[in-house]
Design an enzyme around this catalytic site. Structure first.
Site, short mmCIF file in Angstrom:
data_model
loop_
_atom_site.label_atom_id
_atom_site.label_comp_id
_atom_site.label_asym_id
_atom_site.label_seq_id
_atom_site.Cartn_x
_atom_site.Cartn_y
_atom_site.Cartn_z
N ASN A 34 0.87 -1.04 0.03
CA ASN A 34 -0.15 0.24 -0.01
C ASN A 34 0.85 1.20 -0.06
OD1 ASN A 34 0.54 1.07 2.98
ND2 ASN A 34 -0.11 -1.02 3.34
N ARG A 35 0.32 2.36 -0.04
CA ARG A 35 0.91 3.61 -0.49
C ARG A 35 1.62 4.38 1.17
NH1 ARG A 35 -2.30 6.97 -3.92
NH2 ARG A 35 -0.64 8.65 -3.61
#
Ligand code: CTP
Ligand code: CA
Length: 229
Positions: A34-35
């Site tokens: 994920n970011r």
């Protein structure tokens, strides 16, 4: 407001911070991630240490500079984060759960590198749920503990969703940011959040993550003063 530098209002407290985002293996070289950059968690750790706390960070895949005087432990997956949290939680006073923990992971990761021309090349990845690390820790909480969750939510209903998590996960506070805003949150240096507690909702104006971190720690100090263990 932010504590003046040199203010040791967290002296004597053990603070455990989770930061970054977990990576869940698909095969030996690929993952679902994920970011989350880890900036919010690292800012919390630095500010807490500056204010006198003994700080341990469980860092999930964070590529940021590390502060002196803070202990860092690297983890990769949600399962590794869960194990490290289970070890560290009993001796912490404050848990700041800023890591973005994967909700799902590949159910049967390959232990070699998948080949695209293989006869059995996958067309889908079967997923399974990861354990909810924060909820599991809340089950073991004692009156000494202060638990703070973090939630990225989209626009309408963000605060209501967050309040639901506050109650379901048995937290003292949850820090909500609206990720429908492109310029704040993940991978940004600024953030704009609302701190939700059982008693109130406190919107913080957009500010650098260091300042947001300080305000979150101020709320921790207030809550612990209001409910001494
Ligand atoms: N969290 C956790 N373990 C998970 C998922 C989330 O400990 N497997 C923690 C996060 O670190 C965060 C809090 O729970 O502090 C809220 O995370 P969030 O993703 O907003 O909540 P979820 O319960 O996963 O719900 P959803 O993603 O469906 O909104
Ligand atoms: Ca989630």
């Amino acid at each position: 407001g932010a504590a003046p530098s040199g203010d040791a209002d967290l002296a004597g407290l053990r603070v455990l911070v989770t930061a970054g985002g977990t990576r869940e293996p698909i095969d030996s070289v690929r993952f679902i991630g994920n970011r989350s950059s880890g900036r919010m968690g690292f800012a919390l750790a630095e500010q807490a240490a500056r204010r006198g706390a003994e700080v341990t960070v469980l860092a999930a895949n964070v590529a940021l500079p590390r502060a002196g005087g803070v202990t860092y432990r690297d983890v990769e997956t949600a399962a590794e984060l869960a194990d490290a949290c289970a070890q560290e939680f009993p001796r912490c006073d404050v848990l700041l759960m800023a890591a973005a923990v994967a909700d799902f992971r590949p159910a049967a990761p390959a232990d070699t590198k998948l080949k695209k021309d293989a006869a059995d090349a996958p067309t889908a990845i079967a997923l399974e749920r990861t354990p909810d690390v924060l909820s599991a820790l809340a089950e073991q909480r004692t009156p000494r503990h202060t638990l703070v969750g973090f939630a990225a939510e989209h626009g309408d209903g963000a605060l209501a969703y967050a309040r639901g998590k506050l109650e379901r996960k048995r937290l003292d506070a949850i820090v909500v940011n609206d990720i429908s805003r492109a310029d704040i949150g993940f991978d940004a240096t600024d953030n704009e959040v609302t701190i939700v507690t059982a008693r109130r909702e406190q919107p913080l104006a957009r500010a650098p993550k260091e300042q947001i971190a300080s305000a979150i720690l101020d709320e921790v100090v207030r809550m612990r003063a209001a409910a001494p263990s």
